[in-house]
Write an enzyme that holds these catalytic residues in place. Structure first.
Site, PDB file in Angstrom:
ATOM      1  N   SER A  82       0.778  -1.063   0.138  1.00  0.00           N
ATOM      2  CA  SER A  82      -0.166  -0.135   0.124  1.00  0.00           C
ATOM      3  C   SER A  82       0.873   1.232  -0.116  1.00  0.00           C
ATOM      4  O   SER A  82       2.330   1.033   0.574  1.00  0.00           O
ATOM      5  CB  SER A  82      -0.950  -0.159   1.353  1.00  0.00           C
ATOM      6  OG  SER A  82      -1.340   1.362   1.439  1.00  0.00           O
ATOM      7  N   TYR A  99      -2.843  -1.240  10.325  1.00  0.00           N
ATOM      8  CA  TYR A  99      -2.883  -1.345   8.670  1.00  0.00           C
ATOM      9  C   TYR A  99      -1.564  -0.801   8.543  1.00  0.00           C
ATOM     10  O   TYR A  99      -0.693  -1.425   7.571  1.00  0.00           O
ATOM     11  CB  TYR A  99      -3.948  -0.766   8.134  1.00  0.00           C
ATOM     12  CG  TYR A  99      -4.092  -0.839   6.780  1.00  0.00           C
ATOM     13  CD1 TYR A  99      -4.419  -2.162   6.074  1.00  0.00           C
ATOM     14  CD2 TYR A  99      -3.789  -0.031   5.715  1.00  0.00           C
ATOM     15  CE1 TYR A  99      -4.481  -2.299   4.853  1.00  0.00           C
ATOM     16  CE2 TYR A  99      -3.637  -0.062   4.658  1.00  0.00           C
ATOM     17  CZ  TYR A  99      -4.239  -1.328   4.139  1.00  0.00           C
ATOM     18  OH  TYR A  99      -4.129  -1.332   2.548  1.00  0.00           O
TER      19      TYR A  99
HETATM   20  P1  NAD Z   1     -10.991  -6.631  -0.598  1.00  0.00           P
HETATM   21  O1  NAD Z   1     -11.751  -6.319   0.783  1.00  0.00           O
HETATM   22  O2  NAD Z   1     -12.048  -6.308  -1.785  1.00  0.00           O
HETATM   23  O3  NAD Z   1     -10.211  -7.757  -0.509  1.00  0.00           O
HETATM   24  C1  NAD Z   1      -9.459  -8.383   0.280  1.00  0.00           C
HETATM   25  C2  NAD Z   1      -9.904  -9.990   0.293  1.00  0.00           C
HETATM   26  O4  NAD Z   1      -8.823 -10.537   1.272  1.00  0.00           O
HETATM   27  C3  NAD Z   1     -10.900 -10.495   0.426  1.00  0.00           C
HETATM   28  O5  NAD Z   1     -11.259 -11.200  -0.758  1.00  0.00           O
HETATM   29  C4  NAD Z   1     -10.874 -11.152   1.853  1.00  0.00           C
HETATM   30  O6  NAD Z   1     -11.950 -12.275   1.379  1.00  0.00           O
HETATM   31  C5  NAD Z   1      -9.615 -11.740   1.570  1.00  0.00           C
HETATM   32  N1  NAD Z   1      -9.187 -11.987   3.072  1.00  0.00           N
HETATM   33  C6  NAD Z   1      -9.317 -11.368   4.101  1.00  0.00           C
HETATM   34  N2  NAD Z   1      -8.897 -11.906   5.400  1.00  0.00           N
HETATM   35  C7  NAD Z   1      -8.617 -13.043   4.745  1.00  0.00           C
HETATM   36  C8  NAD Z   1      -7.741 -14.142   5.329  1.00  0.00           C
HETATM   37  N3  NAD Z   1      -7.453 -14.139   6.676  1.00  0.00           N
HETATM   38  N4  NAD Z   1      -7.313 -15.271   4.666  1.00  0.00           N
HETATM   39  C9  NAD Z   1      -7.536 -15.232   3.216  1.00  0.00           C
HETATM   40  N5  NAD Z   1      -8.189 -14.118   2.744  1.00  0.00           N
HETATM   41  C10 NAD Z   1      -8.650 -13.127   3.357  1.00  0.00           C
HETATM   42  O7  NAD Z   1     -10.111  -5.106  -0.572  1.00  0.00           O
HETATM   43  P2  NAD Z   1      -9.047  -4.811  -1.694  1.00  0.00           P
HETATM   44  O8  NAD Z   1      -8.878  -3.648  -1.832  1.00  0.00           O
HETATM   45  O9  NAD Z   1      -9.016  -5.711  -2.898  1.00  0.00           O
HETATM   46  O10 NAD Z   1      -7.728  -5.402  -0.928  1.00  0.00           O
HETATM   47  C11 NAD Z   1      -6.661  -6.226  -1.371  1.00  0.00           C
HETATM   48  C12 NAD Z   1      -5.332  -5.924  -0.866  1.00  0.00           C
HETATM   49  O11 NAD Z   1      -4.969  -4.712  -1.461  1.00  0.00           O
HETATM   50  C13 NAD Z   1      -5.341  -5.793   0.632  1.00  0.00           C
HETATM   51  O12 NAD Z   1      -3.895  -6.438   1.120  1.00  0.00           O
HETATM   52  C14 NAD Z   1      -5.270  -4.285   0.849  1.00  0.00           C
HETATM   53  O13 NAD Z   1      -4.232  -3.847   1.691  1.00  0.00           O
HETATM   54  C15 NAD Z   1      -4.630  -3.950  -0.423  1.00  0.00           C
HETATM   55  N6  NAD Z   1      -4.724  -2.495  -0.792  1.00  0.00           N
HETATM   56  C16 NAD Z   1      -5.884  -1.990  -1.248  1.00  0.00           C
HETATM   57  C17 NAD Z   1      -5.921  -0.734  -1.636  1.00  0.00           C
HETATM   58  C18 NAD Z   1      -7.473   0.002  -1.844  1.00  0.00           C
HETATM   59  O14 NAD Z   1      -7.488   1.113  -2.122  1.00  0.00           O
HETATM   60  N7  NAD Z   1      -8.487  -0.840  -2.197  1.00  0.00           N
HETATM   61  C19 NAD Z   1      -4.917   0.301  -1.260  1.00  0.00           C
HETATM   62  C20 NAD Z   1      -3.881  -0.101  -1.169  1.00  0.00           C
HETATM   63  C21 NAD Z   1      -3.693  -1.535  -0.794  1.00  0.00           C
END
Ligand code: NAD
Length: 270
Positions: free
Chosen positions: A151, A164
Site C-alpha cells: 500500500s 494497517y
Molecule cells: P477486498 O476487501 O476486496 O479484498 C480483500 C480480500 O482478502 C477479500 O477477498 C477477503 O476475503 C480476503 N481476506 C481477508 N482476510 C483473509 C484471510 N485471513 N485469509 C484469506 N483471505 C482473506 O479489498 P482490496 O482492496 O481488494 O484489498 C486487497 C489488498 O489490497 C489488501 O491487502 C489491501 O490492503 C491492499 N490495498 C488496497 C487498496 C485499496 O484502495 N483498495 C489500497 C492499498 C492496498
C-alpha cells in the site's frame, strides 16, 4: 499478451477486489490460477466465472484454475493450501500475497485483538505464504516469484489505522529482506503499493459521491484507481519482463506518494 503462459499462480484473497482482478489478469496472460478464498467456495464463484471468461479469450491456452480455502493467518490452513495446489499441479511458480484487512479506530482505543488480527492477516499471513512458497521454490529447479500487495501506507502514515500502516510498512521490509536473502536462488520478491482503489475495502466512500470527491481531491491524478490498473503491475512483475527486478515496490497510486501538498511550492512562499 500471454506473458505467463504455462505458469502456475496462487493469489490469496482473490474472491474480490484487487485479488480478483489479479486472478483475471493472470488468466488473460495464460497462467493457471489458484483462487484462494477465506471460508466457503461460494465466495470465489464470481472470480472463477471471470477467470473462465478470461481463459476463453486466450485461444489454445488449455489453462486451469482451482479454488482453495485458507485463512492466511493460520499456519495449518496455509500449509494445507500449498499442499493442495502443489499436489494438484505439481509445481507453483508465482505467489501473490494479496489478502488484507483493515480496522479503523483511534490508536489509544484500539482493542488488542483487533490490532493483532490485522497484523496476523496482512503480515504474518504474507510471511506464512512466502515461507511455503520459498520452501517449494528451493525444492526444485527454476526459482519462482512472490509479489506482495502492499500500500502507499507502507511509507505514508495512516492515523486511526495504526495496525494497517504497521502491517504494510512491515511488508516493505518483508519484501526487501526476503528479496536479498533469496536473490541468488532465482527467486524474485517484489511489491505493489496501490493508492486509493475502487474495491470493497473502500466501501465507506466508493458509492458516496461527496466522500469520493473528497478522496479524489487528494490524488494528484484526480481520480481513484481501478483494480485492473493495479493488476497490470502484478502481471508485469510476475512476468519475464521484470526478470532483473527484485526487492522493489512499484506504486500504483495516481501520484499519492509524491507529497501532493507540495504541488505548490508553499514552503518557498509561492
Ligand atoms: P477486498 O476487501 O476486496 O479484498 C480483500 C480480500 O482478502 C477479500 O477477498 C477477503 O476475503 C480476503 N481476506 C481477508 N482476510 C483473509 C484471510 N485471513 N485469509 C484469506 N483471505 C482473506 O479489498 P482490496 O482492496 O481488494 O484489498 C486487497 C489488498 O489490497 C489488501 O491487502 C489491501 O490492503 C491492499 N490495498 C488496497 C487498496 C485499496 O484502495 N483498495 C489500497 C492499498 C492496498
Amino acid at each position: 499478451m500471454k506473458r505467463l503462459e504455462g505458469k502456475n499462480a496462487l493469489v490469496t484473497g482473490s474472491s474480490t477486489g484487487i485479488g480478483q482482478a489479479i486472478a483475471v489478469r493472470f488468466a488473460q496472460e495464460g497462467a493457471n490460477v489458484a483462487i484462494n478464498y477465506l471460508k466457503t467456495p461460494d465466495e470465489a464463484e464470481a472470480t472463477e466465472t471471470l477467470v473462465h471468461e478470461a481463459f476463453r479469450t486466450v485461444r489454445q491456452c488449455g489453462c486451469k484454475d482451482m479454488l482453495v480455502q485458507a485463512d492466511v493467518s493460520k499456519e495449518d490452513q496455509v500449509k494445507k493450501m500449498f499442499s493442495e495446489v502443489i499436489g494438484k499441479w505439481g509445481r507453483l511458480d508465482i505467489l501473490v500475497n494479496n489478502a488484507g484487512i483493515q480496522k479503523a479506530g483511534a490508536s489509544h482505543e484500539t482493542a488488542l485483538e483487533d490490532f493483532d488480527r490485522v497484523l496476523a492477516v496482512n503480515l504474518r499471513g504474507a510471511y506464512l505464504c512466502s515461507r511455503e512458497a520459498i520452501r517449494h521454490f528451493l525444492s526444485r529447479e527454476g526459482g519462482g516469484t512472490i509479489i506482495n500487495n502492499s500500500s502507499v501506507h507502507q511509507t505514508i502514515p495512516k492515523p486511526k489505522y495504526l495496525s494497517y500502516a504497521i502491517s504494510k510498512s512491515g511488508m516493505a521490509n518483508l519484501t526487501r529482506t526476503l528479496a536479498l536473502e533469496y536473490a541468488d536462488k532465482g527467486i524474485r520478491i517484489n511489491a505493489v503499493g496501490p493508492g486509493a482503489i475502487v474495491t470493497p475495502i473502500n466501501r465507506a466512500w466508493i458509492d458516496e459521491p461527496d466522500q469520493r470527491k473528497e478522496v479524489e481531491a487528494h490524488i494528484p491524478m484526480g481520480r481513484a484507481g481501478t483494480a485492473e490498473e493495479v493488476a497490470a503491475v502484478f502481471a508485469f512483475l510476475a512476468s519475464r519482463d521484470a526478470s532483473y527486478i527484485t526487492g522493489q515496490t512499484i506504486y500504483a497510486c495516481g501520484g499519492l506518494t509524491l507529497y501532493p501538498d507540495f504541488r505548490r511550492a508553499w514552503s518557498s512562499g509561492e
